[in-house]
Design a protein around this motif. Structure first.
Motif, PDB file in Angstrom:
ATOM      1  N   GLY A  78      15.218  -1.553 -15.136  1.00 40.90           N
ATOM      2  CA  GLY A  78      14.536  -1.242 -16.394  1.00 40.90           C
ATOM      3  C   GLY A  78      15.213  -1.922 -17.573  1.00 40.90           C
ATOM      4  O   GLY A  78      16.146  -2.712 -17.406  1.00 40.90           O
ATOM      5  N   GLU A  79      14.734  -1.620 -18.784  1.00 35.01           N
ATOM      6  CA  GLU A  79      15.318  -2.191 -20.009  1.00 35.01           C
ATOM      7  C   GLU A  79      16.810  -1.875 -20.085  1.00 35.01           C
ATOM      8  O   GLU A  79      17.228  -0.764 -19.748  1.00 35.01           O
ATOM      9  N   ARG A  80      17.562  -2.835 -20.598  1.00 34.75           N
ATOM     10  CA  ARG A  80      19.013  -2.625 -20.725  1.00 34.75           C
ATOM     11  C   ARG A  80      19.346  -2.056 -22.104  1.00 34.75           C
ATOM     12  O   ARG A  80      20.170  -2.588 -22.842  1.00 34.75           O
ATOM     13  N   ASN A  81      18.679  -0.957 -22.426  1.00 36.77           N
ATOM     14  CA  ASN A  81      18.876  -0.397 -23.771  1.00 36.77           C
ATOM     15  C   ASN A  81      19.368   1.054 -23.708  1.00 36.77           C
ATOM     16  O   ASN A  81      19.237   1.802 -24.662  1.00 36.77           O
ATOM     17  N   LEU A  82      19.930   1.452 -22.602  1.00 30.19           N
ATOM     18  CA  LEU A  82      20.386   2.840 -22.462  1.00 30.19           C
ATOM     19  C   LEU A  82      21.891   2.936 -22.711  1.00 30.19           C
ATOM     20  O   LEU A  82      22.550   1.920 -22.949  1.00 30.19           O
ATOM     21  N   ASN A  83      22.409   4.159 -22.642  1.00 31.99           N
ATOM     22  CA  ASN A  83      23.856   4.355 -22.818  1.00 31.99           C
ATOM     23  C   ASN A  83      24.366   5.309 -21.750  1.00 31.99           C
ATOM     24  O   ASN A  83      23.632   5.663 -20.825  1.00 31.99           O
ATOM     25  N   ASN A  84      25.586   5.776 -21.892  1.00 29.75           N
ATOM     26  CA  ASN A  84      26.178   6.559 -20.796  1.00 29.75           C
ATOM     27  C   ASN A  84      25.587   7.964 -20.654  1.00 29.75           C
ATOM     28  O   ASN A  84      26.051   8.736 -19.821  1.00 29.75           O
ATOM     29  N   SER A  85      24.558   8.288 -21.441  1.00 34.18           N
ATOM     30  CA  SER A  85      23.881   9.557 -21.174  1.00 34.18           C
ATOM     31  C   SER A  85      22.633   9.347 -20.318  1.00 34.18           C
ATOM     32  O   SER A  85      21.898  10.305 -20.038  1.00 34.18           O
ATOM     33  N   ALA A  86      22.399   8.116 -19.887  1.00 27.05           N
ATOM     34  CA  ALA A  86      21.209   7.826 -19.062  1.00 27.05           C
ATOM     35  C   ALA A  86      21.260   8.624 -17.762  1.00 27.05           C
ATOM     36  O   ALA A  86      22.241   8.566 -17.028  1.00 27.05           O
ATOM     37  N   GLN A  87      20.201   9.378 -17.488  1.00 29.20           N
ATOM     38  CA  GLN A  87      20.172  10.171 -16.248  1.00 29.20           C
ATOM     39  C   GLN A  87      19.533   9.417 -15.099  1.00 29.20           C
ATOM     40  O   GLN A  87      19.731   9.761 -13.941  1.00 29.20           O
ATOM     41  N   CYS A  88      18.740   8.414 -15.436  1.00 30.36           N
ATOM     42  CA  CYS A  88      18.078   7.600 -14.412  1.00 30.36           C
ATOM     43  C   CYS A  88      17.301   8.452 -13.399  1.00 30.36           C
ATOM     44  O   CYS A  88      17.563   8.419 -12.197  1.00 30.36           O
ATOM     45  N   LEU A  89      16.363   9.219 -13.926  1.00 29.25           N
ATOM     46  CA  LEU A  89      15.494  10.006 -13.054  1.00 29.25           C
ATOM     47  C   LEU A  89      14.368   9.140 -12.516  1.00 29.25           C
ATOM     48  O   LEU A  89      13.769   9.441 -11.498  1.00 29.25           O
ATOM     49  N   SER A  90      14.041   8.083 -13.235  1.00 29.96           N
ATOM     50  CA  SER A  90      13.020   7.150 -12.767  1.00 29.96           C
ATOM     51  C   SER A  90      13.313   5.778 -13.369  1.00 29.96           C
ATOM     52  O   SER A  90      14.178   5.659 -14.228  1.00 29.96           O
ATOM     53  N   VAL A  91      12.582   4.780 -12.908  1.00 34.59           N
ATOM     54  CA  VAL A  91      12.830   3.412 -13.367  1.00 34.59           C
ATOM     55  C   VAL A  91      11.507   2.793 -13.795  1.00 34.59           C
ATOM     56  O   VAL A  91      10.492   2.962 -13.134  1.00 34.59           O
ATOM     57  N   ASP A  92      11.524   2.088 -14.904  1.00 39.87           N
ATOM     58  CA  ASP A  92      10.353   1.360 -15.373  1.00 39.87           C
ATOM     59  C   ASP A  92      10.746  -0.119 -15.361  1.00 39.87           C
ATOM     60  O   ASP A  92      11.237  -0.645 -16.344  1.00 39.87           O
ATOM     61  N   PRO A  93      10.568  -0.809 -14.238  1.00 40.57           N
ATOM     62  CA  PRO A  93      11.217  -2.107 -14.073  1.00 40.57           C
ATOM     63  C   PRO A  93      10.635  -3.212 -14.951  1.00 40.57           C
ATOM     64  O   PRO A  93       9.421  -3.314 -15.101  1.00 40.57           O
TER      65      PRO A  93
END
Ligand SMILES: *[C@@H]1O[C@H](CO)[C@@H](O)[C@H](O)[C@H]1NC(C)=O
Ligand SMILES: *[C@@H]1O[C@H](CO)[C@@H](O)[C@H](O)[C@H]1NC(C)=O
Ligand SMILES: *[C@@H]1O[C@H](CO)[C@@H](O)[C@H](O)[C@H]1NC(C)=O
Ligand SMILES: *[C@@H]1O[C@H](CO)[C@@H](O)[C@H](O)[C@H]1NC(C)=O
Length: 458
Positions: free
Chosen positions: A42-57
């Motif tokens: 997915g987009e590389r715009n997250l931070n260390n609170s990302a839970q990654c429950l799903s992916v939007d590639p």
């Protein structure tokens, strides 16, 4: 575009709550994971609170994984990877890390089907911890699926430990060998099979497949001959660098006690004993998505958490031996700068590399597979695992994956038998004041198969 639409559909399929308990734990070995992978990111715009429950590639990276630890991408860059036990893997390539859990599904609430050709949503970031994103992997080459009975569900669940059982185990252990002595412990009476399981590793859907230690090379053998014959971080010229023994009680957080105990000692070593924190197990097990709290987890995953999120001191979140909510706090956090299996990847470990890591960097965390009803009875001596057969009048000995800390090694003055000195997390009235010794150089109870270390930043 068509490709991305297809990816989006698959992403929806693969979306899942990332908590440990909602993931089914597969049995994926090197042979299942090596090969050609597509990482859908997915987009590389997250931070260390990302839970990654799903992916939007929005991006696809092709990665080739070679046994045991080399990785290449579609541009020809060369990196590394490691299998993590039998349920996850981590790739480091082109300045980015990719960590994800292999996929499995539960069938009829009893069987586990490992789908080692796909993954749950995982985390990716630059090695500088920037540009976080979520991704999942799909293996191009198909691997056969594997089906297993859920280990835990087949375990004897109505067992309750009593003085009588303990006496029986103790008699049997002490009559079979004289390398170590067993005794009954008041603290185990009344414990159920589940609680005995939790004390040493907690629930495992599928037993971990431990790699054999790598062969000791001629070069390593030479180096080993120059090492001290005895070492003990509790007494280095009269100075103790090891934090006090703790008690995990009936919570399967041994992996977290092992990691925290290792970090505590290493902080003492790196600050010449001027900084002697006790670190909070509770904060880490409640807040990390990578481990299962009191239901078990792995040292590798927890150390990764210590790098990404940091750990806090005990007084910030005291231990309560239960799974709890992750409560935000403003306590100072302590981070690790790196973490790895001794030898660099899963399966690279051996006795000499462990001795060197211990001497150079401080105590190391290790997994051990021990019988959940004989190892707990240890009271002193040099431990060897016993293959006690199941008998009709008591319950079979279940094998569990416990995690402990090696703080030293030595040789028995009389027999010359080599041993490790190991810190357990069952209180200081257990074993040899909270410690045990175990045979060294023979991969006893698999203790030389997956040693692990991490470097705390004081
Ligand atoms: C896990 O996989 C390995 C390698 O394929 C296999 O040898 C082992 O028996 C499996 N474990 C279980 C519990 O089925
Ligand atoms: C991290 O990302 C979340 C969600 O995108 C956002 O709410 C939060 O403010 C970010 N935190 C930091 C420290 O940037
Ligand atoms: C993984 O393999 C299984 C069995 O061969 C197959 O049904 C499944 O579609 C594969 N998964 C992906 C994402 O290709
Ligand atoms: C480390 O601590 C000991 C004991 O307090 C002290 O004698 C020694 O000088 C210290 N070492 C250094 C390098 O400061």
């Amino acid at each position: 575009m068509k490709e991305l639409l297809h990816i989006a559909a698959l992403a929806a399929l693969l979306s899942v709550a990332s908590a440990w308990t909602s993931r089914v734990h597969p049995n994926c070995s090197y042979a299942d994971i090596e090969g050609s992978w597509m990482f859908y990111e997915g987009e590389r715009n997250l931070n260390n609170s990302a839970q990654c429950l799903s992916v939007d590639p929005v991006r696809v990276t092709k990665v080739q994984l070679y046994y045991p630890n080399q990785a290449t991408d579609q541009f020809g860059n060369v990196g590394t990877w490691t299998l993590l036990y039998n349920n996850a893997f981590e790739v480091l390539i082109n300045g980015r890390k990719y960590f994800t859990f292999s996929y499995a599904e539960m069938i009829d609430n009893y069987f586990i089907r490992s789908l080692c050709n796909q993954t749950y949503p995982g985390w990716s970031y630059d090695v500088t911890l920037r540009h976080w994103s979520c991704f999942y992997g799909v293996k191009e080459t198909q691997t056969g699926t594997k089906l297993h009975a859920d280990n835990f569900k087949t375990a004897q669940n109505n067992f309750v430990m009593t003085t009588e059982y303990q006496k029986k185990f103790v008699r049997e252990i002490n009559s079979k060998q004289n390398s170590w002595k067993a005794k009954a412990y008041e603290q185990f009476n009344g414990k159920t099979a589940e609680e005995m399981f939790r004390m040493s590793g907690g629930r495992r859907d599928i037993p971990v497949e431990k790699p054999q230690p790598s062969a000791v090379t001629e070069e390593q053998r030479k180096r080993a001959s120059l090492l001290p014959r005895h070492w003990d971080w509790r007494n280095v010229d009269g100075v103790n660098y090891v934090s006090p023994v703790r008690n995990q009680l009936s919570c399967g957080a041994c992996y977290a006690f092992a990691v925290m105990g290792m970090l505590e000692s290493r902080l003492r070593i790196r600050t010449n004993n001027t900084y002697q924190p006790v670190l909070s197990v509770q904060d880490a097990i409640d807040c990390s998505d990578l481990v299962g709290g009191c239901d078990g987890g792995y040292a590798y995953q927890l150390s990764r958490y210590a790098l990404e999120q940091g750990v806090v001191e005990e007084q910030c979140r005291p231990y309560n031996a239960n799974n709890g909510q992750c409560l935000a706090n403003t306590c100072d956090r302590i981070y690790v700068s790196d973490y790895s299996f001794v030898g660099g990847y899963y399966g690279a470990c051996n006795e000499v590399l462990m001795q060197e890591a211990l001497l150079n960097n401080g105590p190391i965390a290790v997994g051990m597979v021990a019988s959940s009803y004989s190892f707990p009875m240890y009271s002193g001596g040099i431990y060897r695992d016993l293959q006690i057969s199941a008998r009709s009048d008591f319950y079979p000995f279940e094998y569990t994956d416990h995690a402990v800390i090696i703080v030293g090694y030595g040789e028995d003055a009389e027999s010359g038998e080599k041993y490790w000195i190991v810190k357990n997390s069952w209180g200081d009235t257990w074993g040899e004041e909270g410690y045990f010794r175990i045979r060294r150089g023979t991969n006893e109870a698999s203790i030389e198969s997956d040693a692990f270390e991490a470097s705390p930043i004081p």
